[in-house]
Scaffold this motif. Structure first.
Motif, PDB file in Angstrom:
ATOM      1  N   GLN A 273      44.287  20.131  25.275  1.00 60.71           N
ATOM      2  CA  GLN A 273      45.030  20.690  26.410  1.00 60.71           C
ATOM      3  C   GLN A 273      46.137  19.751  26.889  1.00 60.71           C
ATOM      4  OE1 GLN A 273      43.842  24.084  26.366  1.00 60.71           O
ATOM      5  NE2 GLN A 273      44.055  23.899  28.571  1.00 60.71           N
ATOM      6  N   ILE A 274      45.905  18.454  26.745  1.00 60.92           N
ATOM      7  CA  ILE A 274      46.837  17.471  27.302  1.00 60.92           C
ATOM      8  C   ILE A 274      48.084  17.348  26.438  1.00 60.92           C
ATOM      9  CG2 ILE A 274      47.170  15.000  27.745  1.00 60.92           C
ATOM     10  CD1 ILE A 274      44.253  14.885  28.639  1.00 60.92           C
ATOM     11  N   ILE A 275      49.223  17.337  27.104  1.00 58.83           N
ATOM     12  CA  ILE A 275      50.504  17.030  26.468  1.00 58.83           C
ATOM     13  C   ILE A 275      50.965  15.689  27.036  1.00 58.83           C
ATOM     14  CG2 ILE A 275      52.907  17.750  26.155  1.00 58.83           C
ATOM     15  CD1 ILE A 275      51.950  20.636  26.480  1.00 58.83           C
ATOM     16  N   SER A 276      50.956  14.685  26.199  1.00 56.78           N
ATOM     17  CA  SER A 276      51.249  13.319  26.633  1.00 56.78           C
ATOM     18  C   SER A 276      52.020  12.599  25.542  1.00 56.78           C
ATOM     19  CB  SER A 276      49.934  12.578  26.897  1.00 56.78           C
ATOM     20  OG  SER A 276      50.122  11.173  26.960  1.00 56.78           O
ATOM     21  N   PRO A 277      52.878  11.641  25.921  1.00 58.23           N
ATOM     22  CA  PRO A 277      53.594  10.861  24.912  1.00 58.23           C
ATOM     23  C   PRO A 277      52.700   9.859  24.186  1.00 58.23           C
ATOM     24  CG  PRO A 277      54.095  10.041  27.089  1.00 58.23           C
ATOM     25  CD  PRO A 277      53.288  11.283  27.296  1.00 58.23           C
ATOM     26  N   ASP A 278      51.473   9.624  24.710  1.00 59.64           N
ATOM     27  CA  ASP A 278      50.589   8.639  24.090  1.00 59.64           C
ATOM     28  C   ASP A 278      49.156   8.981  24.492  1.00 59.64           C
ATOM     29  OD1 ASP A 278      49.165   6.418  23.235  1.00 59.64           O
ATOM     30  OD2 ASP A 278      50.763   5.016  23.714  1.00 59.64           O
ATOM     31  N   LEU A 279      48.459   9.669  23.606  1.00 58.85           N
ATOM     32  CA  LEU A 279      47.142  10.214  23.919  1.00 58.85           C
ATOM     33  C   LEU A 279      46.138   9.823  22.838  1.00 58.85           C
ATOM     34  CD1 LEU A 279      45.099  12.221  25.263  1.00 58.85           C
ATOM     35  CD2 LEU A 279      46.255  14.044  23.976  1.00 58.85           C
TER      36      LEU A 279
ATOM     37  N   SER B 150      61.737   8.936  24.123  1.00 63.14           N
ATOM     38  CA  SER B 150      60.614   9.400  23.329  1.00 63.14           C
ATOM     39  C   SER B 150      60.981  10.638  22.540  1.00 63.14           C
ATOM     40  CB  SER B 150      59.428   9.737  24.237  1.00 63.14           C
ATOM     41  OG  SER B 150      58.365  10.287  23.483  1.00 63.14           O
ATOM     42  N   PRO B 151      60.707  10.684  21.237  1.00 66.28           N
ATOM     43  CA  PRO B 151      61.056  11.842  20.415  1.00 66.28           C
ATOM     44  C   PRO B 151      60.149  13.033  20.650  1.00 66.28           C
ATOM     45  CG  PRO B 151      59.835  10.246  19.116  1.00 66.28           C
ATOM     46  CD  PRO B 151      60.088   9.600  20.454  1.00 66.28           C
ATOM     47  N   GLY B 152      59.074  12.832  21.404  1.00 66.89           N
ATOM     48  CA  GLY B 152      58.167  13.955  21.643  1.00 66.89           C
ATOM     49  C   GLY B 152      56.736  13.490  21.635  1.00 66.89           C
ATOM     50  N   LEU B 153      55.839  14.406  21.502  1.00 67.56           N
ATOM     51  CA  LEU B 153      54.418  14.099  21.563  1.00 67.56           C
ATOM     52  C   LEU B 153      54.001  13.246  20.372  1.00 67.56           C
ATOM     53  CD1 LEU B 153      51.674  14.638  22.908  1.00 67.56           C
ATOM     54  CD2 LEU B 153      51.460  16.649  21.454  1.00 67.56           C
ATOM     55  N   GLN B 154      53.292  12.149  20.690  1.00 66.15           N
ATOM     56  CA  GLN B 154      52.739  11.291  19.668  1.00 66.15           C
ATOM     57  C   GLN B 154      51.255  11.170  19.938  1.00 66.15           C
ATOM     58  OE1 GLN B 154      54.851   7.612  19.901  1.00 66.15           O
ATOM     59  NE2 GLN B 154      56.848   8.534  19.626  1.00 66.15           N
ATOM     60  N   VAL B 155      50.460  11.788  19.110  1.00 63.72           N
ATOM     61  CA  VAL B 155      49.031  11.860  19.347  1.00 63.72           C
ATOM     62  C   VAL B 155      48.299  11.157  18.216  1.00 63.72           C
ATOM     63  CG1 VAL B 155      47.074  13.386  19.713  1.00 63.72           C
ATOM     64  CG2 VAL B 155      49.336  14.067  20.517  1.00 63.72           C
ATOM     65  N   SER B 156      47.392  10.252  18.589  1.00 58.27           N
ATOM     66  CA  SER B 156      46.635   9.561  17.548  1.00 58.27           C
ATOM     67  C   SER B 156      45.479  10.434  17.097  1.00 58.27           C
ATOM     68  CB  SER B 156      46.089   8.253  18.111  1.00 58.27           C
ATOM     69  OG  SER B 156      45.028   8.506  19.021  1.00 58.27           O
ATOM     70  N   ASN B 157      44.907  10.075  15.971  1.00 61.23           N
ATOM     71  CA  ASN B 157      43.715  10.757  15.500  1.00 61.23           C
ATOM     72  C   ASN B 157      42.520  10.348  16.337  1.00 61.23           C
ATOM     73  OD1 ASN B 157      45.018  12.052  13.365  1.00 61.23           O
ATOM     74  ND2 ASN B 157      44.807  10.242  12.063  1.00 61.23           N
ATOM     75  N   ILE B 158      41.542  11.237  16.411  1.00 58.02           N
ATOM     76  CA  ILE B 158      40.285  10.879  17.054  1.00 58.02           C
ATOM     77  C   ILE B 158      39.653   9.773  16.219  1.00 58.02           C
ATOM     78  CG2 ILE B 158      37.999  11.706  17.703  1.00 58.02           C
ATOM     79  CD1 ILE B 158      39.192  14.474  17.985  1.00 58.02           C
TER      80      ILE B 158
END
Length: 265
Positions: free
Chosen positions: A210-216, A256-264
């Motif tokens: 659900q979260i939209i974050s630049p670093d999650l 920031s180019p957009g959402l950057q999400v790491s793997n679980i």
């Protein structure tokens, strides 16, 4: 020394504040927990050693704060948290929300985004009242709530049952956050135990999506339970706060180019 803040709503909130550098850290406790718990105390010790500003407090009806627990609901406890942040802190704060405190933190991020520098969720429990009503309560418990306005739910952590009020359920429905994208323009770290039976890992995974974050990032810890208070778990919490601080310093939101999400992991 515990001191008290009177909120705009007239509630008297107990708190303990540690001075230090920013961004400060605010600990938001869980349902029927208080600021003397192991996570709050460990964070204070860490903050004192690191020279980091830190604030812990009790919602109304919790711990040393005034009021009756059964009179409170999510809206009240969000107001309590907003008041202590607005009055007692300066600048954006890193919110550390445990269980229900994660829900309160998400409401604060929505309502006062300029005061939030980052979010660390520990078994965060957004919308837990609706999940209780829909998936956990029996027909008899629902009927008791509708007819009497209250029922006592057994607790795995205390001999005393939890009083659940109809107002808590109805007020929770006015504060749902999982019904759409959660725009959090700051670093977010979610910590979750795989053996948590109160807030199962599926909740953390849903929140992650659900979260939209630049670093999650979501860290799933094998065999950790809802307390998340063993020494290794407590160390993970402080590491997550330090990671949020570093990420905030390194992250340029304008570039920031957009959402950057790491793997679980």
């Amino acid at each position: 020394m515990t001191t008290f803040l009177t909120t705009p709503q007239g509630r008297h909130i107990a708190y303990h504040q540690t001075p230090g550098k920013g961004p400060g850290v605010v600990f938001l406790g869980g349902f029927r927990s208080d600021m003397t718990g192991s996570k709050a105390q460990a964070l204070q010790s860490w903050a004192e050693a690191a020279g980091r500003a830190f604030l812990r407090f009790d919602y109304s009806g919790h711990g040393a704060s005034h009021g009756a627990f059964v009179d409170g609901a999510i809206s009240d406890w969000r107001e309590d948290a907003a008041a202590v942040i607005e009055v007692l802190t300066e600048g954006p704060q890193i919110l550390v929300g445990s269980s229900m405190g994660g829900w309160i933190a998400l409401l604060l991020a929505r309502d006062m985004p300029n005061r939030v520098a980052g979010f660390v969720g520990i078994a965060a429990a957004p919308d837990f009242t609706e999940r209780m009503w829909e998936a956990e309560f029996s027909l008899a418990e629902r009927t008791a709530l509708l007819e009497e306005g209250l029922f006592l739910r057994p607790s795995a952590y205390s001999d005393d049952p939890y009083p659940i009020t109809l107002r808590l359920i109805e007020d929770g429905r006015q504060n749902l956050v999982m019904n759409g994208p959660l725009h959090l323009p700051f670093p977010v770290r979610l910590l979750q135990g795989s053996a948590d039976t109160d807030v199962p890992p599926t909740v953390a995974i849903s929140l992650f999506h659900q979260i939209i974050s630049p670093d999650l990032r979501l860290t799933l810890v094998k065999d950790a339970d809802h307390r998340f208070s063993t020494p290794p778990c407590l160390a993970m919490i402080t590491e997550a706060i330090e990671d949020v601080t570093r990420a905030r310093e390194a992250l340029s939101y304008e570039d920031s180019p957009g959402l950057q999400v790491s793997n679980i992991r």
